[in-house]
Design a protein around this motif. Structure first.
Motif, mmCIF file in Angstrom:
data_model
loop_
_atom_site.group_PDB
_atom_site.id
_atom_site.type_symbol
_atom_site.label_atom_id
_atom_site.label_comp_id
_atom_site.label_asym_id
_atom_site.label_seq_id
_atom_site.Cartn_x
_atom_site.Cartn_y
_atom_site.Cartn_z
ATOM 1 N N GLY A 29 0.903 -1.242 -0.016
ATOM 2 C CA GLY A 29 0.141 0.033 0.017
ATOM 3 C C GLY A 29 0.771 1.154 -0.004
ATOM 4 O O GLY A 29 0.366 2.195 -0.514
ATOM 5 N N LEU A 30 2.027 1.041 0.694
ATOM 6 C CA LEU A 30 2.939 2.436 0.897
ATOM 7 C C LEU A 30 3.480 2.697 -0.746
ATOM 8 O O LEU A 30 3.631 4.038 -0.969
ATOM 9 C CB LEU A 30 4.192 1.999 1.658
ATOM 10 N N VAL A 31 3.784 1.692 -1.443
ATOM 11 C CA VAL A 31 4.208 1.984 -2.681
ATOM 12 C C VAL A 31 3.144 2.552 -3.760
ATOM 13 O O VAL A 31 3.727 3.292 -4.392
ATOM 14 C CB VAL A 31 4.662 0.367 -3.361
ATOM 15 N N ALA A 36 0.805 7.492 -6.206
ATOM 16 C CA ALA A 36 -0.012 8.715 -6.026
ATOM 17 C C ALA A 36 0.438 9.779 -5.954
ATOM 18 O O ALA A 36 0.168 10.931 -6.191
ATOM 19 C CB ALA A 36 -1.374 8.074 -5.244
ATOM 20 N N ALA A 37 1.269 9.862 -4.744
ATOM 21 C CA ALA A 37 1.695 11.096 -4.167
ATOM 22 C C ALA A 37 2.574 12.052 -5.237
ATOM 23 O O ALA A 37 2.698 13.129 -5.261
ATOM 24 C CB ALA A 37 2.217 11.031 -2.856
ATOM 25 N N ALA A 38 3.423 11.148 -6.042
ATOM 26 C CA ALA A 38 4.271 11.777 -6.732
ATOM 27 C C ALA A 38 3.452 12.124 -8.128
ATOM 28 O O ALA A 38 4.200 12.624 -9.117
ATOM 29 C CB ALA A 38 5.477 10.506 -7.085
ATOM 30 N N LEU A 41 4.156 15.368 -9.996
ATOM 31 C CA LEU A 41 5.393 15.630 -10.351
ATOM 32 C C LEU A 41 5.423 15.158 -12.169
ATOM 33 O O LEU A 41 6.156 15.541 -12.807
ATOM 34 C CB LEU A 41 6.450 14.994 -9.649
ATOM 35 N N GLU A 42 4.518 14.399 -12.538
ATOM 36 C CA GLU A 42 4.667 13.960 -13.763
ATOM 37 C C GLU A 42 4.715 14.888 -14.920
ATOM 38 O O GLU A 42 5.519 14.730 -15.739
ATOM 39 C CB GLU A 42 3.493 12.743 -13.854
ATOM 40 N N GLY A 43 4.059 15.835 -14.672
ATOM 41 C CA GLY A 43 3.873 16.920 -15.934
ATOM 42 C C GLY A 43 5.164 17.847 -15.713
ATOM 43 O O GLY A 43 5.459 18.513 -16.652
ATOM 44 N N PHE A 53 9.789 7.571 -14.421
ATOM 45 C CA PHE A 53 8.531 7.788 -13.510
ATOM 46 C C PHE A 53 7.372 7.109 -14.296
ATOM 47 O O PHE A 53 6.812 6.270 -13.450
ATOM 48 C CB PHE A 53 8.187 9.217 -13.411
ATOM 49 N N ILE A 54 7.234 7.321 -15.640
ATOM 50 C CA ILE A 54 6.108 6.645 -16.358
ATOM 51 C C ILE A 54 6.430 5.036 -16.265
ATOM 52 O O ILE A 54 5.249 4.134 -15.805
ATOM 53 C CB ILE A 54 6.018 7.017 -17.606
#
Length: 113
Positions: A29-31, A36-38, A41-43, A53-54
């Motif tokens: 769940g932490l992974v 989700a938290a990152a 930053l994707e954009g 990242f993708i």
């Protein structure tokens, strides 16, 4: 406290297996929460960082499942060690009782002449 850390009482392995089993789902769940938290930053990422990242995002479920399966296997091993330890302890107690019953303690007594 350091003495408690290495305590190998009769319930140590079963307690450890329960704690490991409980933490199994937490790690996966932490992974997923990390991904989700990152997400925002994707954009902002470009080039190799964006590509990495993708790729990570695409493997999040697989990574979480692998971690969960690994910890589940560790918990199963801990449970097996617990069963073996308990069986060994029981067998040892039975063997000691049997040997004590067969011992000739009177032969070791000193008598007055």
């Amino acid at each position: 406290m350091s003495g408690q850390r290495w305590d190998m009482g009769k319930d140590t392995l079963s307690t450890l297996a329960k704690k490991t089993g409980g933490n199994t789902q937490d790690l996966g769940g932490l992974v997923k929460r990390l991904a989700a938290a990152a997400q925002p930053l994707e954009g902002k990422l470009q080039g190799a960082g964006h590509d990495a990242f993708i790729a990570f995002k695409g493997r999040v479920d697989s990574i979480a499942n692998d971690l969960n399966a690994g910890l589940a296997a560790i918990a199963k091993g801990q449970s097996g060690m617990d069963a073996a330890t308990r069986t060994g302890e029981s067998d040892m107690a039975q063997a000691a009782k049997k040997a004590e019953g067969a011992a000739n303690f009177d032969g070791a007594k000193f008598t007055k002449r």
